[in-house]
Motif scaffolding. Sequence first.
Motif, mmCIF file in Angstrom:
data_model
loop_
_atom_site.group_PDB
_atom_site.id
_atom_site.type_symbol
_atom_site.label_atom_id
_atom_site.label_comp_id
_atom_site.label_asym_id
_atom_site.label_seq_id
_atom_site.Cartn_x
_atom_site.Cartn_y
_atom_site.Cartn_z
ATOM 1 N N LEU A 231 0.928 -1.297 0.069
ATOM 2 C CA LEU A 231 0.181 0.197 -0.037
ATOM 3 C C LEU A 231 1.015 1.513 0.101
ATOM 4 C CD1 LEU A 231 -2.550 -0.881 2.895
ATOM 5 C CD2 LEU A 231 -3.004 -1.041 0.432
ATOM 6 N N VAL A 232 0.505 2.262 -0.590
ATOM 7 C CA VAL A 232 1.158 3.421 -0.936
ATOM 8 C C VAL A 232 0.469 4.609 0.103
ATOM 9 C CG1 VAL A 232 2.396 5.203 -2.126
ATOM 10 C CG2 VAL A 232 2.262 2.788 -2.831
ATOM 11 N N HIS A 233 1.327 5.457 1.157
ATOM 12 C CA HIS A 233 0.610 6.722 1.607
ATOM 13 C C HIS A 233 0.389 7.702 0.505
ATOM 14 C CE1 HIS A 233 0.418 5.196 5.568
ATOM 15 N NE2 HIS A 233 1.609 4.354 5.319
ATOM 16 N N PRO A 234 -0.667 8.501 0.483
ATOM 17 C CA PRO A 234 -1.635 8.515 1.548
ATOM 18 C C PRO A 234 -2.528 7.200 1.063
ATOM 19 C CG PRO A 234 -1.935 10.296 -0.273
ATOM 20 C CD PRO A 234 -0.460 9.664 -0.245
ATOM 21 N N LEU A 235 -2.947 6.827 1.978
ATOM 22 C CA LEU A 235 -3.764 5.287 1.715
ATOM 23 C C LEU A 235 -5.236 5.943 1.192
ATOM 24 C CD1 LEU A 235 -2.975 3.400 4.945
ATOM 25 C CD2 LEU A 235 -1.939 3.398 2.597
ATOM 26 N N ASP A 236 -5.571 5.335 0.151
ATOM 27 C CA ASP A 236 -6.730 5.344 -0.333
ATOM 28 C C ASP A 236 -7.760 4.184 0.334
ATOM 29 O OD1 ASP A 236 -9.052 6.060 -2.625
ATOM 30 O OD2 ASP A 236 -8.621 4.082 -3.080
ATOM 31 N N PRO A 237 -8.827 4.696 0.983
ATOM 32 C CA PRO A 237 -9.567 3.611 1.478
ATOM 33 C C PRO A 237 -9.891 2.392 0.501
ATOM 34 C CG PRO A 237 -10.341 5.815 2.163
ATOM 35 C CD PRO A 237 -9.358 5.990 1.332
ATOM 36 N N LEU A 238 -10.557 2.763 -0.643
ATOM 37 C CA LEU A 238 -11.031 1.655 -1.678
ATOM 38 C C LEU A 238 -9.893 0.823 -2.077
ATOM 39 C CD1 LEU A 238 -13.282 3.916 -3.922
ATOM 40 C CD2 LEU A 238 -14.158 2.153 -2.190
ATOM 41 N N THR A 239 -8.583 1.234 -2.300
ATOM 42 C CA THR A 239 -7.584 0.642 -2.742
ATOM 43 C C THR A 239 -7.018 -0.254 -1.682
ATOM 44 O OG1 THR A 239 -7.030 2.246 -4.098
ATOM 45 C CG2 THR A 239 -5.196 0.708 -3.494
ATOM 46 N N ALA A 240 -7.009 0.424 -0.354
ATOM 47 C CA ALA A 240 -6.552 -0.355 1.000
ATOM 48 C C ALA A 240 -7.472 -1.438 1.209
ATOM 49 C CB ALA A 240 -6.354 0.704 2.128
ATOM 50 N N ALA A 241 -8.671 -1.515 1.289
ATOM 51 C CA ALA A 241 -9.654 -2.372 1.696
ATOM 52 C C ALA A 241 -9.758 -3.365 0.510
ATOM 53 C CB ALA A 241 -11.207 -1.792 1.513
#
Length: 136
Positions: free
Chosen positions: A109-119
Amino acid sequence: MSEEATKILVFSHRAPVRDSIINAIGRRPATDLGKVTYVEAEGVAEVLTEMDSGDIDLAVLDGEAQPTGGMGLTRQLKHELTDCPPIVVAVRRKDDRWLATWSQADAVLVHPLDPLTAAETVAEVLRAQRVPTTRA
């Protein structure tokens, strides 16, 4: 009959980073996976204890953690644990993805974390770890 929640370990020496990871993934990364619970760790000793317990289904490690970063820790865990749960590494720069790959992380995962991508990333990793069920 209720299913036991998936347990995710989140490691960073900084509480705001742990919070951002937890908030991005959410309590239910995908409808087919059920709810998740989180165990937070701010030090390497806590990570090792939790991972050794066998209770962790997935770990998300901060690649920028100090003094020991999540990438080196991922590589250590992948080499030392026979049944190492999947590990996702969170990095600050897209250019650091190759380091996360070197560490043998299951995903990045790459910051800033995108909620859709992270989930979605966490859900994909968890799905890949499912044991197929067979019917007699």
